[in-house]
Design a protein around this motif. Sequence first.
Motif, short mmCIF file in Angstrom:
data_model
loop_
_atom_site.label_atom_id
_atom_site.label_comp_id
_atom_site.label_asym_id
_atom_site.label_seq_id
_atom_site.Cartn_x
_atom_site.Cartn_y
_atom_site.Cartn_z
N VAL A 60 0.83 -1.22 0.00
CA VAL A 60 0.00 0.00 0.00
C VAL A 60 0.86 1.26 0.00
O VAL A 60 0.33 2.37 -0.10
N ASP A 61 2.17 1.11 0.14
CA ASP A 61 3.05 2.27 0.15
C ASP A 61 4.42 1.83 -0.35
O ASP A 61 4.85 0.72 -0.07
N GLN A 62 5.10 2.73 -1.09
CA GLN A 62 6.41 2.36 -1.64
C GLN A 62 7.52 2.48 -0.60
O GLN A 62 8.64 2.08 -0.87
N SER A 63 7.23 3.07 0.56
CA SER A 63 8.27 3.29 1.55
C SER A 63 7.97 2.59 2.88
O SER A 63 8.76 1.78 3.37
N LYS A 64 6.80 2.90 3.44
CA LYS A 64 6.47 2.36 4.77
C LYS A 64 6.04 0.89 4.65
O LYS A 64 5.19 0.56 3.81
N PHE A 114 2.04 -0.62 10.09
CA PHE A 114 0.63 -0.35 10.43
C PHE A 114 0.10 -1.45 11.36
O PHE A 114 -0.61 -1.18 12.33
N VAL A 115 0.46 -2.70 11.05
CA VAL A 115 0.00 -3.82 11.88
C VAL A 115 0.58 -3.71 13.29
O VAL A 115 -0.12 -3.93 14.29
N THR A 137 -16.70 -3.53 6.65
CA THR A 137 -16.16 -4.79 7.19
C THR A 137 -16.55 -5.00 8.65
O THR A 137 -16.69 -4.02 9.41
N THR A 138 -16.69 -6.28 9.02
CA THR A 138 -16.92 -6.63 10.42
C THR A 138 -15.64 -7.23 11.04
O THR A 138 -15.68 -7.79 12.13
N ALA A 139 -14.54 -7.14 10.29
CA ALA A 139 -13.25 -7.65 10.78
C ALA A 139 -12.75 -6.76 11.92
O ALA A 139 -13.25 -5.64 12.10
N PRO A 140 -11.75 -7.22 12.69
CA PRO A 140 -11.32 -6.43 13.86
C PRO A 140 -10.72 -5.07 13.51
O PRO A 140 -10.72 -4.17 14.35
N TYR A 141 -10.18 -4.91 12.31
CA TYR A 141 -9.54 -3.65 11.91
C TYR A 141 -10.09 -3.20 10.57
O TYR A 141 -10.52 -4.03 9.76
N ARG A 142 -10.06 -1.87 10.35
CA ARG A 142 -10.54 -1.35 9.07
C ARG A 142 -9.66 -0.23 8.57
O ARG A 142 -8.98 0.45 9.35
N PHE A 143 -9.69 -0.05 7.26
CA PHE A 143 -9.02 1.05 6.59
C PHE A 143 -10.01 2.20 6.56
O PHE A 143 -11.04 2.12 5.87
N ALA A 144 -9.72 3.26 7.34
CA ALA A 144 -10.70 4.34 7.50
C ALA A 144 -10.65 5.34 6.35
O ALA A 144 -11.62 6.05 6.08
N GLY A 145 -9.50 5.43 5.66
CA GLY A 145 -9.37 6.36 4.55
C GLY A 145 -8.00 7.01 4.55
O GLY A 145 -7.07 6.55 5.21
N ARG A 179 -2.37 6.87 4.94
CA ARG A 179 -3.46 5.92 5.19
C ARG A 179 -3.74 5.84 6.69
O ARG A 179 -2.82 5.84 7.51
N ARG A 180 -5.02 5.79 7.01
CA ARG A 180 -5.46 5.72 8.42
C ARG A 180 -6.20 4.41 8.65
O ARG A 180 -7.09 4.06 7.87
N TYR A 181 -5.82 3.74 9.72
CA TYR A 181 -6.48 2.47 10.08
C TYR A 181 -7.06 2.59 11.49
O TYR A 181 -6.57 3.35 12.31
#
Length: 381
Positions: free
Chosen positions: A83-87, A92-93, A364-372, A378-380
């Motif tokens: 999702v990113d060329q650097s980070k 994020f996890v 999603t009903t998963a424990p984590y989501r991508f908020a935008g 990117r914010r999770y």
Amino acid sequence: MTAIGIHDIAIATGHHVLELDDLAERLGVDPAKYHVGIGQDAFSVPAPDEDIVTMGAAAAKEVIDRHGVDGIRTVLFATESGVDQSKAAGVFVHGLLGLPQSVRVVELKQACYGGTAAVQLALGIIARSPQERVLVIAADVARYDVDTAAEPTQGAGAAALLISADPDLIEIEPAAGVFTADVDDFWRPNDRSTALVDGRLSVTAYVDAFVGAWDDLVAQGGPGYEDIARWVHHQPFTKMAIKAHRKLAQHVGQPFDESELAVGFTYNKQTGNTYTASIWIALAALLDLDDELDGQRLAMFSYGSGSVGELLTGIVRAGYRTHRREGRVRAVLDARVPLTVDAYRELHAAGAATSEDTDRPRVTTAPYRFAGVRGGARRYE
Ligand code: CAA
């Protein structure tokens, strides 16, 4: 020498599912081509608020919930859907799971092979520091252009593995067979969100890598063909494993009954291709569903287009059955929300990564989501 290997495995996948019967009907294709010809029944599709980070974090959470964080000083995140060329996606996890700061995190890439490279690195770290444990995460979203031959072989999913000394599931043996060839069978240039693939070449490149890795394993003093009780394959589509295995059996002059591979196909037929996670999802199916693995030797073949192949062997630890997660994986697969072909294609069209500020709907009903995305980042949650 201390046994080192796979202590635990957890699987996650996307929120949605597309049944290949529905795609076949839309495209006017005989569904048997998908079910029999390529050996797939359905594929997972991420919700707009899911990606490799949310799926990888969901799988990793399960492992951490079971084992805690003690001894984990390394997180290796393998993906070819970065999702990113650097980070590194693993950072994020690390944040989502609240892992300690005394942990190194890095991302690895070589197409679908990256997860196996991560396992090899983890084995090396633990050989040097047996008190440590390494969290390996493999997560991918397989995306091809619609209306191409590759469209039915998409998918999404993640696997998290805890690699440790004295493992509960599998002791990985030291000899490994490797094979690298510079070939343009499948690749994804930086300006594309879908992969480019030469389907026919990708099949022959996989087969060549499998046979080449086998020959190298033999040259490294690995076990004989008759000493291997079960085979686990990277499965871009399950028929691929059968094609490759047929060729290896001819190469070594052994009979091959393709039904021997069927148990390892159980989950991948439902998730579709999960690239780096595919081989580990196949391994999870075998461990969950095969009752007769105590002390048996498995061979695990990993293939990443471009291309690198590696064949590992391992001995299943007595008592592996007490660590089964079958009910859990079935629940995850059964909980997916079916999409119509139109809804899937809408999600597909909107699926390209962006650095524009956006808010993602809560799906999603998963424990984590991508908020935008905010300020390009990117914010999770
Ligand atoms: N009933 C039963 N079988 C049928 C059928 C029917 N009505 N109609 C067709 N089939 C069979 C065909 O005979 C063929 O079987 P064989 O391969 O055993 O001969 C099979 O269905 C597929 O049909 P086609 O040969 O017409 O193939 P296609 O043009 O539809 O493309 C594909 C298939 C090449 C796999 C394509 O889906 C693709 O490019 N997928 C993406 C690339 C890929 O996954 N490659 C695999 C190796 S690469 C890798 O491992 C890395 C990675 O993860 C991507």
